[in-house]
Write a protein that holds these residues in place. Sequence first.
Motif, short mmCIF file in Angstrom:
data_model
loop_
_atom_site.label_atom_id
_atom_site.label_comp_id
_atom_site.label_asym_id
_atom_site.label_seq_id
_atom_site.Cartn_x
_atom_site.Cartn_y
_atom_site.Cartn_z
N ASN A 1 0.74 -1.08 0.01
CA ASN A 1 -0.14 -0.14 0.04
C ASN A 1 0.79 1.26 -0.08
N PHE A 2 2.20 1.00 0.03
CA PHE A 2 3.18 2.22 -0.27
C PHE A 2 3.76 2.05 -1.81
N ASP A 3 4.60 3.16 -1.92
CA ASP A 3 5.40 3.04 -3.13
C ASP A 3 6.57 3.83 -2.77
N CYS A 4 7.22 3.40 -1.83
CA CYS A 4 8.42 4.00 -1.48
C CYS A 4 9.46 4.24 -2.60
N VAL A 5 10.08 5.58 -2.71
CA VAL A 5 10.95 5.80 -3.96
C VAL A 5 12.23 4.99 -3.83
N TYR A 6 12.67 4.34 -2.71
CA TYR A 6 13.97 3.53 -2.66
C TYR A 6 13.59 2.05 -2.80
N CYS A 7 12.49 1.42 -3.09
CA CYS A 7 11.92 0.15 -2.79
C CYS A 7 12.50 -0.55 -3.88
N HIS A 8 13.26 -1.96 -3.52
CA HIS A 8 13.73 -2.90 -4.39
C HIS A 8 12.70 -4.05 -4.37
N ASN A 9 11.94 -4.29 -3.45
CA ASN A 9 11.01 -5.40 -3.40
C ASN A 9 11.93 -6.77 -2.98
N LEU B 1 16.82 1.59 16.37
CA LEU B 1 16.69 2.18 14.94
C LEU B 1 17.65 1.58 14.34
N GLN B 2 17.47 1.06 13.02
CA GLN B 2 18.29 0.24 12.09
C GLN B 2 18.44 1.27 10.88
N LEU B 3 19.50 1.82 10.74
CA LEU B 3 19.89 2.43 9.48
C LEU B 3 20.52 1.62 8.33
N ILE B 4 19.82 1.53 7.24
CA ILE B 4 20.17 0.71 6.34
C ILE B 4 20.70 1.36 4.94
N GLU B 5 21.89 0.93 4.61
CA GLU B 5 22.73 1.49 3.69
C GLU B 5 21.97 1.24 2.33
N TYR B 6 21.72 2.40 1.75
CA TYR B 6 21.15 2.40 0.28
C TYR B 6 22.05 1.82 -0.88
N MET B 7 21.50 0.82 -1.67
CA MET B 7 22.03 0.05 -2.43
C MET B 7 21.56 0.41 -3.91
N PRO B 8 22.17 1.33 -4.66
CA PRO B 8 21.78 1.53 -5.99
C PRO B 8 21.66 0.76 -6.92
N GLU B 9 22.30 -0.25 -6.98
CA GLU B 9 22.58 -1.85 -7.88
C GLU B 9 20.97 -2.26 -7.87
N LEU B 10 20.36 -1.91 -6.76
CA LEU B 10 19.18 -2.59 -6.40
C LEU B 10 17.96 -1.75 -6.92
N ALA B 11 18.08 -0.43 -6.38
CA ALA B 11 16.87 0.59 -6.47
C ALA B 11 16.98 1.60 -7.52
N GLY B 12 18.51 1.61 -8.24
CA GLY B 12 18.65 2.71 -9.15
C GLY B 12 19.17 4.02 -8.29
N HIS B 13 19.11 5.36 -9.15
CA HIS B 13 19.43 6.48 -8.62
C HIS B 13 20.75 6.43 -8.17
N GLU C 1 22.95 8.48 -7.94
CA GLU C 1 23.29 9.84 -7.27
C GLU C 1 22.63 10.23 -5.73
N TRP C 2 21.73 9.16 -5.55
CA TRP C 2 21.49 9.27 -3.96
C TRP C 2 22.12 8.43 -3.08
N ALA C 3 23.01 7.73 -3.46
CA ALA C 3 23.92 7.28 -2.50
C ALA C 3 24.69 8.31 -1.68
N ILE C 4 25.09 7.83 -0.49
CA ILE C 4 25.96 8.94 0.28
C ILE C 4 27.07 7.99 1.01
N ASP C 5 27.97 8.42 1.46
CA ASP C 5 29.08 7.92 2.20
C ASP C 5 28.65 7.60 3.55
N ILE C 6 28.33 6.16 3.72
CA ILE C 6 27.93 5.73 5.00
C ILE C 6 28.80 5.99 6.30
N ALA C 7 30.26 6.03 5.87
CA ALA C 7 31.22 6.40 6.98
C ALA C 7 30.88 7.73 7.58
#
Length: 368
Positions: A22-30, A185-197, A199-205
């Motif tokens: 019921n959501f359409d999250c912009v980062y979703c890789h399902n 809280l669980q902070l999950i690193e963004y993985m562009p190879e799954l979700a695209g974009h 340019e959205w990735a940041i340095d998790i360090a």
Amino acid sequence: MLTDDFGREVSGVRVSLTDRCNFDCVYCHNEGLGDTRGPMEPQDDELSADRIVRFLEVAREFGVDAVKFTGGEPMLREDLEEIIRRSPDDMEVSMTTNGTFLPGRAPDLVDAGLERVNISQDAMDADAFAELTQSGAYDRVIEGVEAALDAGLAPVKLNMVVFEPTAGYIPDMVDHVAETDGLQLQLIEYMPELAGHPEWAIDIARVHEWLEDRADHVETREMHDRRRYWVGSSEPPVGADATSLAASDGGVQSAEPPTGPEMTGRGMVEIVDPVENPTFCANCHRVRLTHDGYLKGCLNRNDDLRTIGETKASMREAFRETVDNRVPYYGEYMVRDEDGDWMVNETYLDVEGDRDPYEYSERDDQAE
């Protein structure tokens, strides 16, 4: 318990109950399958409760002791309580959800046997949340978190994907869990190879460094070499699998692994950062079952799918083959080229060159 060629025991399974949401999250890789979400109505390709339970019984035969139900949104399954109730008695049952359906159902889920829950929440601001999830359900999610706590599911872990659109909301989220009993809280690193974009990735360090300065105590978990930051704690926490403890002044204390129960109070922030963490994939202990009946050994890959079939015999065969062919993604399946960029290890490329490791279509030839 089955072990793959890299010495990794498989002790857990993730089971996607549906790819509807019921959501359409912009980062979703399902769950690594890509944007395959369909209508809200139940779909013919979704596994039945009987087939899911049959698979879990087979997994238990192989020593698997934990299952996490995911989606899509798993609570769109009206038979979720039945599936949980029929899961093997000695298998730990958890779930990842967006929380909107927890009000009114959380007590029944606990009665059925649900033990833990992760709830996706990427911001403390309703407008920002709506932009990220393409929904206006912020208040309902907050109600869902409260319902989970009231039902006795503490600690409730809030999942937050860390990328450019959410990075600015991290301080508020950290303050929130530090001030609220029962939340982590669980902070999950963004993985562009799954979700695209990309340019959205940041340095998790950068996030690690910020939390290091903010935290009262820091743990390093043995599993996946994850860092846990305790914020707002006056005493060192007791962690079931912590192997070291660092004080906020930078001093490191050696410590024997604690033997007490895992702390369930407020203020714990954990970062899930597989990309630059060589230990992460090397210690992966889960396989995944898709909503339509395919086993995969890695979240990031869809070129190794195997159908579980209908019978326990076929499920056992698929499970063994999936474990036999598991490969650590970062550091083995993906390796660095001479420029330091990730590239697919040619050892694992399809010899005919007609398969994309991120493509979920044309999967039957491999699965069968």
